[in-house]
Design an enzyme around this catalytic site. Sequence first.
Site, PDB file in Angstrom:
ATOM      1  N   HIS A  58       3.344   6.804  -6.865  1.00  0.00           N
ATOM      2  CA  HIS A  58       2.668   8.046  -7.244  1.00  0.00           C
ATOM      3  C   HIS A  58       3.645   9.221  -7.163  1.00  0.00           C
ATOM      4  O   HIS A  58       3.628  10.132  -8.012  1.00  0.00           O
ATOM      5  CB  HIS A  58       1.473   8.262  -6.320  1.00  0.00           C
ATOM      6  CG  HIS A  58       0.401   9.136  -6.880  1.00  0.00           C
ATOM      7  ND1 HIS A  58      -0.753   9.418  -6.188  1.00  0.00           N
ATOM      8  CD2 HIS A  58       0.282   9.806  -8.053  1.00  0.00           C
ATOM      9  CE1 HIS A  58      -1.518  10.211  -6.910  1.00  0.00           C
ATOM     10  NE2 HIS A  58      -0.908  10.472  -8.044  1.00  0.00           N
ATOM     11  N   HIS A 100       0.833  -1.208   0.000  1.00  0.00           N
ATOM     12  CA  HIS A 100       0.000   0.000   0.000  1.00  0.00           C
ATOM     13  C   HIS A 100       0.867   1.257   0.000  1.00  0.00           C
ATOM     14  O   HIS A 100       0.688   2.144  -0.851  1.00  0.00           O
ATOM     15  CB  HIS A 100      -0.903  -0.015   1.232  1.00  0.00           C
ATOM     16  CG  HIS A 100      -1.749   1.214   1.384  1.00  0.00           C
ATOM     17  ND1 HIS A 100      -3.090   1.248   1.043  1.00  0.00           N
ATOM     18  CD2 HIS A 100      -1.456   2.468   1.839  1.00  0.00           C
ATOM     19  CE1 HIS A 100      -3.565   2.465   1.272  1.00  0.00           C
ATOM     20  NE2 HIS A 100      -2.593   3.219   1.759  1.00  0.00           N
ATOM     21  N   GLU A 101       1.770   1.342   0.955  1.00  0.00           N
ATOM     22  CA  GLU A 101       2.571   2.566   1.069  1.00  0.00           C
ATOM     23  C   GLU A 101       3.478   2.759  -0.139  1.00  0.00           C
ATOM     24  O   GLU A 101       3.752   3.895  -0.538  1.00  0.00           O
ATOM     25  CB  GLU A 101       3.384   2.555   2.367  1.00  0.00           C
ATOM     26  CG  GLU A 101       2.541   2.562   3.634  1.00  0.00           C
ATOM     27  CD  GLU A 101       1.546   3.712   3.696  1.00  0.00           C
ATOM     28  OE1 GLU A 101       1.797   4.766   3.067  1.00  0.00           O
ATOM     29  OE2 GLU A 101       0.504   3.564   4.359  1.00  0.00           O
ATOM     30  N   HIS A 157       1.730   4.602  -2.842  1.00  0.00           N
ATOM     31  CA  HIS A 157       1.928   6.051  -2.701  1.00  0.00           C
ATOM     32  C   HIS A 157       3.306   6.444  -3.241  1.00  0.00           C
ATOM     33  O   HIS A 157       3.469   7.478  -3.895  1.00  0.00           O
ATOM     34  CB  HIS A 157       1.854   6.458  -1.235  1.00  0.00           C
ATOM     35  CG  HIS A 157       0.480   6.466  -0.650  1.00  0.00           C
ATOM     36  ND1 HIS A 157      -0.560   7.172  -1.194  1.00  0.00           N
ATOM     37  CD2 HIS A 157      -0.011   5.861   0.470  1.00  0.00           C
ATOM     38  CE1 HIS A 157      -1.646   7.016  -0.445  1.00  0.00           C
ATOM     39  NE2 HIS A 157      -1.334   6.217   0.558  1.00  0.00           N
TER      40      HIS A 157
END
Length: 529
Positions: free
Chosen positions: A324, A317-318, A321
């Site tokens: 991104h 998940h992290e 980011h």
Amino acid sequence: MRDLNKRIASLGVSFRQQLLAATKAGSLVLDTPGQLAGLTPAEIAAAAQDAKDRGMAGKYVLPLQNTTTQPALQSLTDRATREALFHNSWTRAEKGDAGDTRDTVAQLILLRTKKANLLGFPTWADYSLAEQMAKTSATAIGFLNRLDAPTAAAQKREVAEVQATIDADAKASGHGFKVQPWDWDLYSEKVRKAKYDLNESDTKPYLEIWSVLENGVFFAAHEMYGLTFKRRTDIPTFQPDIRVYEVFEESGKPLGLAYFDYWKRDNKSGGAWMNSFVAQSKLLGTRPVISNTANFTKPAPGQPALITFEDVRTMFHEFGHGLHGLFADQTYPSVSGTAVARDFVEFPSQFNEHWALEPRVLAHYAKHYQTGAPMPQALVDKIKRAEKFNQGYTFGELLAAAQLDMAWHSLGANDPKQDVDAFEAKALGATGLDIAHVPPRYRSSYFAHIWGSGYAAGYYAYIWTDMLQENVYEWVMRHGGMTRANGQRMRDLVLSRGRTLDYNAMFRNMTGHDPQVEPLLRKRGLLGG
């Protein structure tokens, strides 16, 4: 406005400081290893080491994580210890001392409402959502309300299953009781094992943290986006446990740097997050430097760094980011990378979680830390079958927190200063969710996302973006799955765009349609509620 901004910022700092102190003080101190029955020898050793580090040699310390529910509740068999740990978590910032955050919370919402009114909005929620993808508080609240009934129905079914398991144990032990929140994790794990024969402890030997990172998270990024990673030991870090990697394009061109700070420390905020130390900018000529932070329990010296599959999800998940931020390709840093709306920013990170169970990715990282043997397919199948298990609880605690956030930030100009506990009880009661058994992921008094971070009237974004990413994941799987072509499409149309296009238009460019709620309900096993 200057005065309001100053006071709001000051109270935000106060909240964070109070909560950090309250969380540290809320650690559960125990006298005997028997009180830790159910934990592994490594976890008991870590608790003893934590106590020793705090000058309490001979005792055992269970530190609090940021959430209401604590990881140890799934394993602790001493009910008194479970209740004490839950109580410490639930009341951590409500003890009437310097760590009590309730007055800070009550003041903050008054000031935020005044600021929103000064800017022409009736509530903070209306002000906050004006530039989000949802655009209006009515849209966000309506979205959440649509999820309450199917979630409550799932909770009712799950309570019955957990209570039946407790009752069955009571026949053998003679000690029956009605399920309470501190019992849920332990007994729902028994339900899971009975229904799916899956025990988290069975998976941990295959999940060594650095193998997960290098052979899982990085491998997925290579397969989907062509990236490669090289560890850098020559770059100083502010803490010895932190690892740094240089990230390269498929062509070999340097893309950026990524820091990984995974272990919990007393002076570290709880939870998990991504930071951009340096944002990409063509104007400034800067390449991105990002970090991923978590609060996993560090093993005792000499013990393997084994984590749960939920921790694995957190890592993927992290790093979603992180991608991104790394793929940012804009002129101005203010609209680059993750500088996007709160109800859009979690979309890439939640999308990246899917690759944790992608067969060729899982086979690449999930290997026994001692033998190197791959995780047995039977165990992988159990993990997949259990995906929809306990969603009334897991999704319900998230939904309750989102509803609580929106209730606070929907207060208007004429509403008085609130009694925090009374307001919370009323707001949660209005949802129809089973709060008595499934407490919110965060209470008002330790809801750092909305009082000490940037998620005020924005916690719904985790669920909203889950809807977005499930739409995109279904599109990707219909078009070949994990391929470089799909990765490039995701990079070009979403991950590189930052805040340079209307979010609804960006989403339609990727999928060809507007967001639909059905993929989210399918994922959670709530469709048809």
